[in-house]
Design a protein around this motif. Structure first.
Motif, PDB file in Angstrom:
ATOM      1  N   ASP A 143       0.853  -1.187   0.000  1.00  0.00           N
ATOM      2  CA  ASP A 143       0.000   0.000   0.000  1.00  0.00           C
ATOM      3  C   ASP A 143       0.895   1.245   0.000  1.00  0.00           C
ATOM      4  N   PRO A 144       0.900   2.022  -1.102  1.00  0.00           N
ATOM      5  CA  PRO A 144       1.799   3.184  -1.188  1.00  0.00           C
ATOM      6  C   PRO A 144       1.537   4.224  -0.092  1.00  0.00           C
ATOM      7  N   SER A 145       0.350   4.165   0.526  1.00  0.00           N
ATOM      8  CA  SER A 145       0.062   5.166   1.566  1.00  0.00           C
ATOM      9  C   SER A 145       0.455   4.669   2.961  1.00  0.00           C
ATOM     10  N   ASP A 146       0.901   3.424   3.047  1.00  0.00           N
ATOM     11  CA  ASP A 146       1.283   2.892   4.362  1.00  0.00           C
ATOM     12  C   ASP A 146       2.790   3.100   4.554  1.00  0.00           C
ATOM     13  N   PRO A 147       3.186   3.971   5.476  1.00  0.00           N
ATOM     14  CA  PRO A 147       4.621   4.258   5.631  1.00  0.00           C
ATOM     15  C   PRO A 147       5.437   3.025   6.009  1.00  0.00           C
ATOM     16  N   GLU A 148       4.804   2.052   6.643  1.00  0.00           N
ATOM     17  CA  GLU A 148       5.521   0.834   7.065  1.00  0.00           C
ATOM     18  C   GLU A 148       5.922  -0.045   5.880  1.00  0.00           C
ATOM     19  N   THR A 149       5.023  -0.151   4.909  1.00  0.00           N
ATOM     20  CA  THR A 149       5.241  -1.149   3.845  1.00  0.00           C
ATOM     21  C   THR A 149       5.354  -0.542   2.449  1.00  0.00           C
ATOM     22  N   ARG A 150       5.326   0.780   2.344  1.00  0.00           N
ATOM     23  CA  ARG A 150       5.201   1.382   1.010  1.00  0.00           C
ATOM     24  C   ARG A 150       6.375   1.042   0.083  1.00  0.00           C
ATOM     25  N   LEU A 151       7.526   0.640   0.634  1.00  0.00           N
ATOM     26  CA  LEU A 151       8.674   0.280  -0.226  1.00  0.00           C
ATOM     27  C   LEU A 151       8.783  -1.222  -0.467  1.00  0.00           C
ATOM     28  N   ASN A 152       7.730  -1.939  -0.156  1.00  0.00           N
ATOM     29  CA  ASN A 152       7.792  -3.407  -0.290  1.00  0.00           C
ATOM     30  C   ASN A 152       7.552  -3.927  -1.703  1.00  0.00           C
ATOM     31  N   TYR A 153       7.494  -3.051  -2.696  1.00  0.00           N
ATOM     32  CA  TYR A 153       7.391  -3.548  -4.068  1.00  0.00           C
ATOM     33  C   TYR A 153       8.794  -3.895  -4.576  1.00  0.00           C
ATOM     34  N   PHE A 154       8.861  -4.594  -5.682  1.00  0.00           N
ATOM     35  CA  PHE A 154      10.164  -5.029  -6.210  1.00  0.00           C
ATOM     36  C   PHE A 154      10.848  -3.811  -6.833  1.00  0.00           C
ATOM     37  N   ARG A 155      11.827  -3.256  -6.120  1.00  0.00           N
ATOM     38  CA  ARG A 155      12.451  -2.000  -6.561  1.00  0.00           C
ATOM     39  C   ARG A 155      13.658  -2.340  -7.453  1.00  0.00           C
ATOM     40  N   ASP A 156      13.344  -2.776  -8.636  1.00  0.00           N
ATOM     41  CA  ASP A 156      14.373  -3.237  -9.558  1.00  0.00           C
ATOM     42  C   ASP A 156      14.038  -2.688 -10.944  1.00  0.00           C
ATOM     43  N   ILE A 157      15.054  -2.416 -11.709  1.00  0.00           N
ATOM     44  CA  ILE A 157      14.817  -1.937 -13.073  1.00  0.00           C
ATOM     45  C   ILE A 157      15.916  -2.465 -13.977  1.00  0.00           C
ATOM     46  N   SER A 158      15.582  -2.658 -15.248  1.00  0.00           N
ATOM     47  CA  SER A 158      16.553  -3.085 -16.232  1.00  0.00           C
ATOM     48  C   SER A 158      16.295  -2.227 -17.475  1.00  0.00           C
ATOM     49  N   THR A 159      17.150  -1.283 -17.757  1.00  0.00           N
ATOM     50  CA  THR A 159      16.889  -0.331 -18.844  1.00  0.00           C
ATOM     51  C   THR A 159      16.479  -1.036 -20.126  1.00  0.00           C
ATOM     52  N   TYR A 160      17.310  -2.005 -20.540  1.00  0.00           N
ATOM     53  CA  TYR A 160      17.019  -2.648 -21.818  1.00  0.00           C
ATOM     54  C   TYR A 160      15.886  -3.668 -21.742  1.00  0.00           C
ATOM     55  N   GLY A 161      15.378  -3.895 -20.543  1.00  0.00           N
ATOM     56  CA  GLY A 161      14.165  -4.710 -20.423  1.00  0.00           C
ATOM     57  C   GLY A 161      12.976  -4.006 -21.063  1.00  0.00           C
ATOM     58  N   GLY A 162      13.183  -2.746 -21.472  1.00  0.00           N
ATOM     59  CA  GLY A 162      12.111  -2.008 -22.148  1.00  0.00           C
ATOM     60  C   GLY A 162      12.272  -1.942 -23.662  1.00  0.00           C
ATOM     61  N   CYS A 163      13.344  -2.536 -24.202  1.00  0.00           N
ATOM     62  CA  CYS A 163      13.500  -2.564 -25.668  1.00  0.00           C
ATOM     63  C   CYS A 163      12.404  -3.445 -26.265  1.00  0.00           C
ATOM     64  N   THR A 164      11.820  -3.006 -27.350  1.00  0.00           N
ATOM     65  CA  THR A 164      10.714  -3.785 -27.928  1.00  0.00           C
ATOM     66  C   THR A 164      11.188  -4.795 -28.975  1.00  0.00           C
ATOM     67  N   ALA A 165      12.385  -4.574 -29.544  1.00  0.00           N
ATOM     68  CA  ALA A 165      12.858  -5.501 -30.577  1.00  0.00           C
ATOM     69  C   ALA A 165      13.032  -6.930 -30.027  1.00  0.00           C
ATOM     70  N   PRO A 166      13.583  -7.095 -28.820  1.00  0.00           N
ATOM     71  CA  PRO A 166      13.767  -8.472 -28.332  1.00  0.00           C
ATOM     72  C   PRO A 166      12.459  -9.260 -28.208  1.00  0.00           C
ATOM     73  N   MET A 167      11.423  -8.609 -27.674  1.00  0.00           N
ATOM     74  CA  MET A 167      10.151  -9.351 -27.524  1.00  0.00           C
ATOM     75  C   MET A 167       9.538  -9.643 -28.895  1.00  0.00           C
TER      76      MET A 167
END
Ligand SMILES: Cc1ncc(COP(=O)(O)O)c(C=O)c1O
Length: 465
Positions: free
Chosen positions: A316-340
């Motif tokens: 829950d983004p409004s809950d200060p206790e758990t708001r960072l519990n999402y998977f905080r990961d990114i991969s720039t090229y995971g957004g390239c459309t040619a591979p898919m």
């Protein structure tokens, strides 16, 4: 001189530039001074041509077992070209049509799994799995403290630090430590070199049962994940016995350890089923994949999880206790459309041309033909599944003493001289880099298998005469 074609070249200039500029992967560089390295310029089907015009029958699917549908597939190039013109990239925090469609396709192939996370390499796909284990051990009350990952001797999971920490190949790790804390090794499952000196049928599948002992020694309350290849690839083509995976699965279930299966090599038909783990009675929690996803026409990997794992990261983004519990990961090229896009078209080809079935049928033929080489004194073991097979070379069939590095190098050179590119265990183990491997594109025919096996036979005769 300026030309319109950025790839136009002069042969001697390119060969010299290769020597001067390029740091080749996994190659001792002294080799450059001794011999010219092959520069590959073209491919069609299973055939590749080097810059000097020499043709080779490639049974490595591009060196590392990944060009599943063969070279020269215009339809992949055309699909990618059209998508690149329309929308080449947008970060993976958003959806794009190719990403959504390929995620859908993957889940169609994995009906017991629910969410797909894209990145660019097998190593990265495994890192994501490890990060999920680690984060869950902090944010989930039921999984508190379960941060360690178990991995198997002889398996390979990649070149990044987490992936190396989970790799059971001494030579790949030597000189690169210290590795990450919290990675625990367990023995391999190679019957030919049983870690317990037992024989299948009288062994009680010790290699799998030992995992529980090691888990208990470590403290199961600290173990969150266990990663294995369904069939060990670079470690020497090792297929576990049928009882192996059910035992491993039971142990993981008993101690609430996520079973992570690395399908980077075995996925997409390599072993004669779409997924390597389909050969066994097993239901992994996380599946990682790369290589064959887009037949290596583009770089793509994925980490696929079950809903129960995804749900741990809903917060829950409004809950200060758990708001960072999402998977905080990114991969720039995971957004390239040619591979898919390439992956969608490659998978369509695999389906429409029934290439998984070809892998099964021609794979059986390949194994049978290779087993016909067992009469040679130097052939210790022949093993495989689908279009994935290996020959282990020894100097003595009884003691199983491996051939020397010089003999193995000569054998590979003698095979190459006949126009066949095969693979081998390479800088993986001290004294055990003695397995030649075969992982051709899934379109290979029985006639091409005959050509390969005759060439291997001649190379053995020449090397060990
Ligand atoms: C089983 C397995 N997992 C992971 C990897 C790492 O993949 P990549 O080289 O794309 O990082 C490999 C690479 O050979 C592999 O064989």
């Amino acid at each position: 001189m300026k030309t319109d074609n950025v790839l136009e070249y002069d042969t001697e200039e390119i060969v010299a530039a290769d020597k001067n500029c390029l740091w080749h992967h996994l190659k001792p560089h002294k080799l450059f001074e001794m011999q010219e390295q092959m520069v590959i310029v073209e491919g069609k089907g299973l055939m590749v041509t080097d810059i000097r015009g020499n043709e080779y029958l490639d049974v490595t699917s591009g060196g590392v077992w990944s060009v599943m549908v063969g070279y020269g597939r215009d339809s992949i190039a055309e699909a990618v070209c059209a998508q690149m013109k329309k929308m080449p990239y947008f970060a993976g925090a958003y959806g794009t049509i190719p990403a959504i469609k390929f995620a859908q396709k993957l889940l169609e192939k994995l009906p017991r799994h629910d969410k797909v996370y894209f990145s660019n390499s097998g190593s990265e796909a495994n890192e994501k799995a490890f990060k999920l284990v680690r984060q869950a051990s902090r944010i989930s009350p039921e999984r508190k403290g379960k941060y360690k990952i178990m991995y198997r001797d002889r398996d390979y999971h990649g070149c990044t630090f987490g992936a190396m920490s989970s790799t059971g190949q001494a030579q790949r790790k030597e000189d690169y430590g210290p590795f990450l804390d919290g990675f625990v090794e367990f023995p391999h499952c190679c019957c030919y070199r049983c870690p317990y000196d037992k024989t299948y049928g009288e062994c009680n599948i010790e290699c799998a049962r030992k995992v529980e002992d090691i888990m208990l020694e470590e403290g199961p309350e600290t173990i969150g994940g266990l990663i294995v290849e369904p069939i060990t690839a670079g470690g020497g083509i090792l297929k576990p016995v049928p009882e192996y995976f059910p035992i491993l699965q039971e142990i993981c279930k008993k101690y609430d350890v996520w079973l992570i299966i690395d399908e980077v090599v075995c996925g997409f038909g390599r072993t004669g089923k779409f997924w390597g783990h389909e050969h066994f009675d097993v239901d992994p929690d996380i599946i990682t994949m790369a290589k064959g996803l887009a037949s290596s026409y583009e770089a793509l990997s994925a980490t696929v999880v079950k809903q129960k794992i995804y749900d741990l990261f809903l917060c829950d983004p409004s809950d200060p206790e758990t708001r960072l519990n999402y998977f905080r990961d990114i991969s720039t090229y995971g957004g390239c459309t040619a591979p898919m896009t390439a992956a969608l078209e490659s998978t369509r080809i695999i389906e429409d041309e029934d290439l998984v079935e070809n892998s099964r049928v021609v794979g059986e033929y390949l194994l049978e033909k290779l087993k016909g080489l067992e009469h040679f004194d130097s052939v210790g073991d022949v093993r495989g599944q689908g279009l994935f097979a290996g020959i282990e070379f020894v100097t003595d069939k009884v003691t199983k003493e491996p051939v020397t590095e010089a003999q193995m190098a000569a054998l590979m050179a003698n095979l190459l001289a006949q126009g066949v590119i095969a693979g081998r265990t390479n800088s993986s183990f001290h004294g055990l880099n003695n397995v030649m491997n075969f992982a051709p594109c899934l379109i290979i025919t029985k006639e091409q298998v005959d050509t390969v096996v005759s060439a291997v036979s001649a190379a053995i005769e020449k090397t060990f005469k």
